[in-house]
Design a protein around this motif. Structure first.
Motif, PDB file in Angstrom:
ATOM      1  N   PRO A 181      -9.664 -34.403  -9.499  1.00 36.13           N
ATOM      2  CA  PRO A 181      -8.375 -36.396 -10.122  1.00 36.13           C
ATOM      3  C   PRO A 181      -8.630 -37.390  -9.598  1.00 36.13           C
ATOM      4  N   VAL A 182      -8.656 -38.312  -9.871  1.00 37.36           N
ATOM      5  CA  VAL A 182      -8.437 -39.236  -9.278  1.00 37.36           C
ATOM      6  C   VAL A 182      -7.365 -40.019  -9.229  1.00 37.36           C
ATOM      7  N   ARG A 183      -6.753 -40.504  -7.887  1.00 38.00           N
ATOM      8  CA  ARG A 183      -5.878 -41.159  -7.796  1.00 38.00           C
ATOM      9  C   ARG A 183      -5.587 -42.687  -7.422  1.00 38.00           C
ATOM     10  N   ALA A 184      -6.422 -43.542  -7.637  1.00 34.54           N
ATOM     11  CA  ALA A 184      -6.624 -45.166  -7.450  1.00 34.54           C
ATOM     12  C   ALA A 184      -7.810 -45.176  -7.599  1.00 34.54           C
ATOM     13  N   LEU A 185      -8.211 -46.776  -8.387  1.00 33.81           N
ATOM     14  CA  LEU A 185      -9.396 -47.238  -7.911  1.00 33.81           C
ATOM     15  C   LEU A 185      -9.140 -48.413  -6.552  1.00 33.81           C
ATOM     16  N   LEU A 186      -9.940 -48.692  -5.955  1.00 32.96           N
ATOM     17  CA  LEU A 186      -9.866 -48.659  -4.282  1.00 32.96           C
ATOM     18  C   LEU A 186     -10.834 -50.652  -4.701  1.00 32.96           C
ATOM     19  N   PRO A 187      -9.953 -51.435  -5.131  1.00 30.85           N
ATOM     20  CA  PRO A 187      -9.676 -53.036  -5.165  1.00 30.85           C
ATOM     21  C   PRO A 187     -10.356 -53.657  -3.803  1.00 30.85           C
ATOM     22  N   ARG A 188     -10.762 -54.614  -3.240  1.00 35.45           N
ATOM     23  CA  ARG A 188     -11.397 -54.942  -2.710  1.00 35.45           C
ATOM     24  C   ARG A 188     -10.097 -56.755  -2.583  1.00 35.45           C
ATOM     25  N   PRO A 189      -9.753 -57.787  -1.616  1.00 37.60           N
ATOM     26  CA  PRO A 189      -8.205 -58.744  -1.637  1.00 37.60           C
ATOM     27  C   PRO A 189      -8.818 -59.579  -2.817  1.00 37.60           C
ATOM     28  N   ASP A 190     -10.551 -59.707  -3.300  1.00 35.84           N
ATOM     29  CA  ASP A 190     -10.857 -60.395  -4.153  1.00 35.84           C
ATOM     30  C   ASP A 190     -10.676 -59.642  -5.330  1.00 35.84           C
ATOM     31  N   GLY A 191     -10.215 -58.814  -5.632  1.00 37.82           N
ATOM     32  CA  GLY A 191     -10.154 -57.594  -7.018  1.00 37.82           C
ATOM     33  C   GLY A 191     -11.630 -56.811  -7.588  1.00 37.82           C
ATOM     34  N   GLU A 192     -12.289 -57.409  -6.561  1.00 37.87           N
ATOM     35  CA  GLU A 192     -13.985 -56.706  -7.014  1.00 37.87           C
ATOM     36  C   GLU A 192     -13.290 -54.827  -6.270  1.00 37.87           C
ATOM     37  N   VAL A 193     -13.823 -53.908  -7.425  1.00 42.98           N
ATOM     38  CA  VAL A 193     -13.597 -52.166  -7.337  1.00 42.98           C
ATOM     39  C   VAL A 193     -14.309 -51.772  -6.995  1.00 42.98           C
ATOM     40  N   TYR A 194     -14.548 -50.811  -6.091  1.00 41.61           N
ATOM     41  CA  TYR A 194     -15.610 -50.553  -4.924  1.00 41.61           C
ATOM     42  C   TYR A 194     -15.472 -49.138  -4.486  1.00 41.61           C
ATOM     43  N   GLY A 195     -15.149 -48.922  -5.681  1.00 41.71           N
ATOM     44  CA  GLY A 195     -15.027 -46.775  -4.936  1.00 41.71           C
ATOM     45  C   GLY A 195     -13.309 -46.678  -5.755  1.00 41.71           C
ATOM     46  N   VAL A 196     -13.423 -45.082  -5.730  1.00 40.87           N
ATOM     47  CA  VAL A 196     -12.228 -44.727  -6.311  1.00 40.87           C
ATOM     48  C   VAL A 196     -11.596 -43.616  -4.840  1.00 40.87           C
ATOM     49  N   THR A 197     -10.267 -43.595  -4.758  1.00 44.35           N
ATOM     50  CA  THR A 197      -9.612 -42.842  -3.991  1.00 44.35           C
ATOM     51  C   THR A 197      -9.613 -41.536  -4.779  1.00 44.35           C
ATOM     52  N   LEU A 198      -9.492 -39.962  -4.493  1.00 46.79           N
ATOM     53  CA  LEU A 198      -9.315 -38.871  -4.854  1.00 46.79           C
ATOM     54  C   LEU A 198      -7.916 -38.694  -4.450  1.00 46.79           C
ATOM     55  N   ALA A 199      -7.340 -37.297  -5.460  1.00 47.24           N
ATOM     56  CA  ALA A 199      -6.459 -36.692  -5.007  1.00 47.24           C
ATOM     57  C   ALA A 199      -6.242 -36.322  -3.838  1.00 47.24           C
ATOM     58  N   ASP A 200      -7.306 -35.389  -2.461  1.00 48.42           N
ATOM     59  CA  ASP A 200      -7.335 -35.364  -1.194  1.00 48.42           C
ATOM     60  C   ASP A 200      -7.201 -36.524  -0.937  1.00 48.42           C
ATOM     61  N   GLY A 201      -7.407 -37.520  -1.184  1.00 48.82           N
ATOM     62  CA  GLY A 201      -7.441 -38.399   0.441  1.00 48.82           C
ATOM     63  C   GLY A 201      -8.440 -39.183   0.306  1.00 48.82           C
ATOM     64  N   SER A 202      -9.539 -38.460   0.248  1.00 50.37           N
ATOM     65  CA  SER A 202     -11.206 -38.670   0.346  1.00 50.37           C
ATOM     66  C   SER A 202     -11.033 -40.030  -0.866  1.00 50.37           C
ATOM     67  N   GLU A 203     -12.846 -40.831  -0.406  1.00 54.98           N
ATOM     68  CA  GLU A 203     -12.829 -41.896  -1.007  1.00 54.98           C
ATOM     69  C   GLU A 203     -14.191 -41.889  -1.574  1.00 54.98           C
ATOM     70  N   ILE A 204     -14.721 -42.037  -2.567  1.00 54.07           N
ATOM     71  CA  ILE A 204     -16.151 -42.415  -2.999  1.00 54.07           C
ATOM     72  C   ILE A 204     -16.251 -44.602  -3.485  1.00 54.07           C
ATOM     73  N   HIS A 205     -17.376 -44.552  -2.799  1.00 52.84           N
ATOM     74  CA  HIS A 205     -17.534 -45.944  -3.034  1.00 52.84           C
ATOM     75  C   HIS A 205     -18.805 -45.530  -3.875  1.00 52.84           C
ATOM     76  N   ALA A 206     -19.159 -46.824  -4.620  1.00 50.74           N
ATOM     77  CA  ALA A 206     -19.978 -47.257  -5.702  1.00 50.74           C
ATOM     78  C   ALA A 206     -19.953 -49.028  -6.331  1.00 50.74           C
ATOM     79  N   ASP A 207     -21.526 -48.675  -6.407  1.00 45.89           N
ATOM     80  CA  ASP A 207     -21.939 -50.346  -7.329  1.00 45.89           C
ATOM     81  C   ASP A 207     -20.517 -50.572  -8.142  1.00 45.89           C
ATOM     82  N   THR A 208     -20.379 -49.185  -8.453  1.00 41.63           N
ATOM     83  CA  THR A 208     -20.185 -49.873 -10.030  1.00 41.63           C
ATOM     84  C   THR A 208     -18.931 -48.744 -10.572  1.00 41.63           C
ATOM     85  N   VAL A 209     -17.808 -48.561 -10.841  1.00 40.48           N
ATOM     86  CA  VAL A 209     -16.707 -47.295 -11.390  1.00 40.48           C
ATOM     87  C   VAL A 209     -17.254 -47.847 -12.572  1.00 40.48           C
TER      88      VAL A 209
END
Length: 396
Positions: free
Chosen positions: A172-200
């Motif tokens: 499960p994905v818990r949340a998207l990861l946005p930068r302060p300017d709004g750009e999305v750079y990845g996701v946070t999983l339910a276990d707390g780990s992160e996956i970063h990507a050029d495009t979500v």
């Protein structure tokens, strides 16, 4: 722990898997698909699987035609027939909808879609035993028919894996990861780990709006209850076309075992549900309506009985058409709000998304990506048919 990929696709249903395969087929293979449960276990498995090009919106009609090409070549492309049966598709209308029927058939013919206006005798021969007197006109698509959304999604998944795509289930994905300017750079999983990507790529059906909101993107998508009923006529139904009954506002499909699947085409009073908490069977009023309509449309059933029912959810937008394209924040691509159209157009959705992500444009014939932009709702420019059917305009 942080993992990095070029693309992250949130949602292991039909659309997410079609996009994964289409990207990989173009050589973009550093992709991970994240599915919170098992592949195609959400609303993909609840699809009725109708295949038709009969739309009033040209882009949707063209996307469906592209989908038929893929379905008919499925064994060649995927080594799997995807369960597609090209039994044909008939739409019948009452007197008040003859004009839009003629206009929509003319539009589809202009797009090169195989469709004909046919008479009562032709339909009677295609499906013996139907009561047809209350229909004023019909259109017939010989290349339409019925498929299996689950099998289609799994074929996309297998093909994507062969090309190098990673697929993670029970993730499960818990949340998207946005930068302060709004750009999305990845996701946070339910276990707390992160996956970063050029495009979500967000393709999570009715679960999409809650995730998008975490990146400040407001998606007006609701989960609309869709009830389906299975009927045994008392004798196996022969191979017949799918019937879209716009006089009775329902549709009938032959199941592979010879039963009939009954679905509702009247969306004038929608019921919205929590996709994580709803009763998975048709309610009594819907069953009563189905019994009355089936008795009217198929009066000579030898020994009819209901064998089961189930409920899915359309992820509906205000105009009952999908959002496919970049979000208003960088790094996020949206593919959601399919409103019941998703199965038949899924091959085209995959190609359109891959083209837009990689090239910023598409060469899909007769498909305008501008139609599916997120901003159309704020612009008060909904995507609507120029020739809607009275009583069933939402799904056409």
């Amino acid at each position: 722990m942080i993992e990095t990929h070029s693309r992250v696709i949130v949602g292991g249903g039909l659309e997410g898997l079609a996009i994964a395969w289409s990207l990989a087929d173009r050589g973009d293979t550093d992709i991970v698909v994240l599915e919170r449960d098992t592949l195609c276990s959400g609303m993909t498995g609840k699809s009725s699987g109708v295949v038709r090009c009969h739309y009033g919106v040209p882009s949707l009609a063209a996307m469906s035609r592209y989908g038929i090409d893929v379905f008919t070549r499925a064994t060649e492309l995927f080594g799997d027939d995807m369960g597609f049966q090209q039994c044909g598709y008939v739409v019948g209308v009452g007197a008040d909808n003859v004009e839009p029927l003629h206009a929509n058939v003319a539009m589809m013919r202009d797009l090169g879609i195989e469709v004909d206006l046919v008479d009562h005798d032709t339909v009677a021969a295609l499906w013996p035993g139907l009561h047809l007197e209350d229909f004023a006109a019909f259109a017939y698509e010989p290349l339409g028919g019925r498929g299996e959304a689950y099998l289609t999604g799994m074929a996309f998944a297998a093909a994507a894996r062969r090309l190098g795509v990673r697929i993670r289930q029970s993730t499960p994905v818990r949340a998207l990861l946005p930068r302060p300017d709004g750009e999305v750079y990845g996701v946070t999983l339910a276990d707390g780990s992160e996956i970063h990507a050029d495009t979500v790529i967000l393709a999570a059906g009715p679960w999409t709006p809650a995730l998008a909101a975490g990146a400040g993107v407001d998606l007006d998508i609701k989960a609309q209850r869709a009830q389906l009923i299975l009927v045994d006529q008392g004798a196996p139904t022969p191979v017949v076309p799918v019937l879209s009954d716009l006089a009775g506002l329902s549709y009938l499909c032959r199941e592979p075992n010879g039963e009939i699947l009954y679905g509702n085409s009247d969306h004038s009073v929608p019921q919205y549900i929590d996709p994580d908490d709803y009763v998975n069977r048709a309610d009594e009023s819907t069953i009563d309506t189905a019994i009355a309509e089936l008795g009217h449309r198929l009066p000579d059933m030898p020994d009819p009985r209901i064998t089961g029912s189930y409920v899915g959810a359309y992820d509906v937008t205000p105009d009952y058409n999908p959002v496919i394209g970049p979000a208003p924040v960088d790094g996020l691509f949206l593919a959601a709000g399919f409103s019941g159209h998703g199965f038949k157009i899924s091959p085209a959705v995959g190609k359109l998304a891959a083209d837009l992500i990689l090239d910023g444009k598409t060469d899909l014939p007769n498909v305008d990506p501008h139609d599916f932009r997120w901003s159309r709702f704020a612009e008060n420019d909904p995507l609507l048919s120029p020739h809607p059917y009275r009583g069933a305009g939402e799904m056409r």
